[in-house]
Design a protein around this motif. Structure first.
Motif, PDB file in Angstrom:
ATOM      1  N   ALA A   1      40.109  39.146  29.627  1.00 29.52           N
ATOM      2  CA  ALA A   1      38.946  38.716  30.839  1.00 29.52           C
ATOM      3  C   ALA A   1      40.282  38.841  31.614  1.00 29.52           C
ATOM      4  N   ALA A   2      39.701  39.584  32.640  1.00 29.51           N
ATOM      5  CA  ALA A   2      40.045  40.577  34.154  1.00 29.51           C
ATOM      6  C   ALA A   2      39.113  40.303  35.165  1.00 29.51           C
TER       7      ALA A   2
ATOM      8  N   MET B   1      44.445  43.332  36.988  1.00 29.79           N
ATOM      9  CA  MET B   1      44.254  43.509  35.602  1.00 29.79           C
ATOM     10  C   MET B   1      43.754  44.241  34.441  1.00 29.79           C
ATOM     11  N   LEU B   2      42.406  44.479  36.004  1.00 32.76           N
ATOM     12  CA  LEU B   2      41.451  45.426  35.350  1.00 32.76           C
ATOM     13  C   LEU B   2      42.082  46.866  35.616  1.00 32.76           C
ATOM     14  N   ALA B   3      42.921  47.439  36.148  1.00 38.40           N
ATOM     15  CA  ALA B   3      43.519  49.134  35.455  1.00 38.40           C
ATOM     16  C   ALA B   3      43.914  48.686  34.463  1.00 38.40           C
ATOM     17  N   LEU B   4      45.031  47.363  34.284  1.00 41.81           N
ATOM     18  CA  LEU B   4      45.477  47.391  33.064  1.00 41.81           C
ATOM     19  C   LEU B   4      44.361  47.131  31.847  1.00 41.81           C
TER      20      LEU B   4
ATOM     21  N   PRO C   1      34.746  40.227  32.163  1.00 39.98           N
ATOM     22  CA  PRO C   1      35.046  38.602  33.502  1.00 39.98           C
ATOM     23  C   PRO C   1      34.036  37.853  33.657  1.00 39.98           C
ATOM     24  N   TYR C   2      34.689  36.865  33.831  1.00 40.63           N
ATOM     25  CA  TYR C   2      34.022  35.265  34.005  1.00 40.63           C
ATOM     26  C   TYR C   2      34.128  34.529  35.680  1.00 40.63           C
TER      27      TYR C   2
ATOM     28  N   ILE D   1      36.795  50.524  38.931  1.00 41.66           N
ATOM     29  CA  ILE D   1      38.910  50.930  38.179  1.00 41.66           C
ATOM     30  C   ILE D   1      38.624  51.419  37.235  1.00 41.66           C
ATOM     31  N   LEU D   2      37.914  50.501  35.890  1.00 43.61           N
ATOM     32  CA  LEU D   2      37.903  50.601  34.774  1.00 43.61           C
ATOM     33  C   LEU D   2      37.661  51.991  34.632  1.00 43.61           C
TER      34      LEU D   2
END
Length: 287
Positions: A138-139, A144-147, A157-158, A171-172
């Motif tokens: 949940a980024a 956090m998106l990169a991780l 994502p929310y 990013i992904l």
């Protein structure tokens, strides 16, 4: 990676996890028959989420059962990996675990640096042999998106906009799952719809992760504090089934692989009489 087949559209629902068990199972079976690709349930408050995943797997045939999100503070990675390893192969193929670090105000004194805590949990999953193609993060923010892209199958994502989806995809990169949640209010009466929207956003407006993300998207502190109509319209699809369908298309065009819809309009645990007709309306518009 072999991502569980989750289709283009799913349903995210508190009721499927916290509502009356018999009615939740009947609803899950119907949603599966309607053609939704995945049924998403929250975790958060306890460590019983895996048991509820199994319960819904047992009453569905095709839909993936996903968590949005399983709170990593409530679970041990080795135990979670052992649970997944014990599932029948057919159930593993339909299981996707969305994992999240939650929020400092909700966790309290235990709270640690989110990226470091998440990396440590992912290290534990890797060490226990949990296959990466069955969990995502949940980024919201770039780091956090990169991780999520580096260490998992992708991101969930929310409370985001199609603009965020486009940024997340950049990013992904290609080949990673991107499955945003989209809130939907199927009420064309403006005053009722606004009341539902304000109530739905009340908790989230107080949490730093969401506020920071909305500021990155260009919303002001005042717009967030007052739950301005611009914020509501950006975060929630309000009105007809076609409005919801249009927002789903916008996410998909921005780079999403899957959009899970949360219908807002019923009290938690008591809303199947309200929700089922709305889920059917959405199926007619989207599936």
């Amino acid at each position: 990676m072999t991502v569980p087949a989750i289709g283009k559209v799913g349903i995210w629902s508190l009721e499927l996890r916290f509502g009356d068990a018999g009615r939740a199972e009947a609803a899950a079976s119907e949603l599966d028959d309607l053609g939704y690709g995945a049924l998403w349930i929250p975790g958060g408050v306890d460590n019983r989420t895996p048991a509820d995943v199994e319960r819904l797997l047992a009453v569905t045939r095709r839909a993936a059962i996903a968590t949005g999100i399983l709170n990593i503070w409530k679970h041990d990675p080795a135990e979670l990996a052992a649970w997944f390893a014990g599932l029948p192969e057919a159930s593993k193929a339909r299981t996707l675990l969305g994992l999240g670090v939650s929020h400092g105000p909700l966790i309290g004194e235990q709270w640690g640096q989110p990226l470091a805590v998440t990396r440590a949990f992912l290290d534990g999953l890797d060490a226990a042999g949990m296959p990466r193609d069955h969990f995502c993060l949940a980024a919201l923010g770039p780091k956090m998106l990169a991780l999520a892209g580096e260490r998992t199958v992708g991101a969930h994502p929310y409370l985001v906009t199609p603009e965020h989806t486009a940024r997340a995809r950049a990013i992904l990169g290609p080949g990673k799952l991107l499955a945003p949640e989209q809130g939907v209010i199927l009420d064309e009466n403006p005053s009722r719809a606004r009341e539902l929207a304000v109530n739905a956003l009340e908790l989230y407006r107080k949490l730093p992760n969401y506020r920071n993300n909305w500021r990155r998207l260009g919303f002001t502190e005042d717009e967030i504090d007052t739950c301005d109509d611009r914020l509501i319209d950006a975060l929630l699809a309000v009105g007809s089934g076609e409005k919801a369908a249009s927002r789903v298309r916008a996410h998909l065009e921005a780079g999403a692989d899957h959009v899970c819809l949360q219908v807002i309009g019923a009290p938690r645990g008591a809303g199947f009489d309200i929700l089922l007709p709305l889920w059917r309306r959405l199926a007619e518009a989207l599936l």
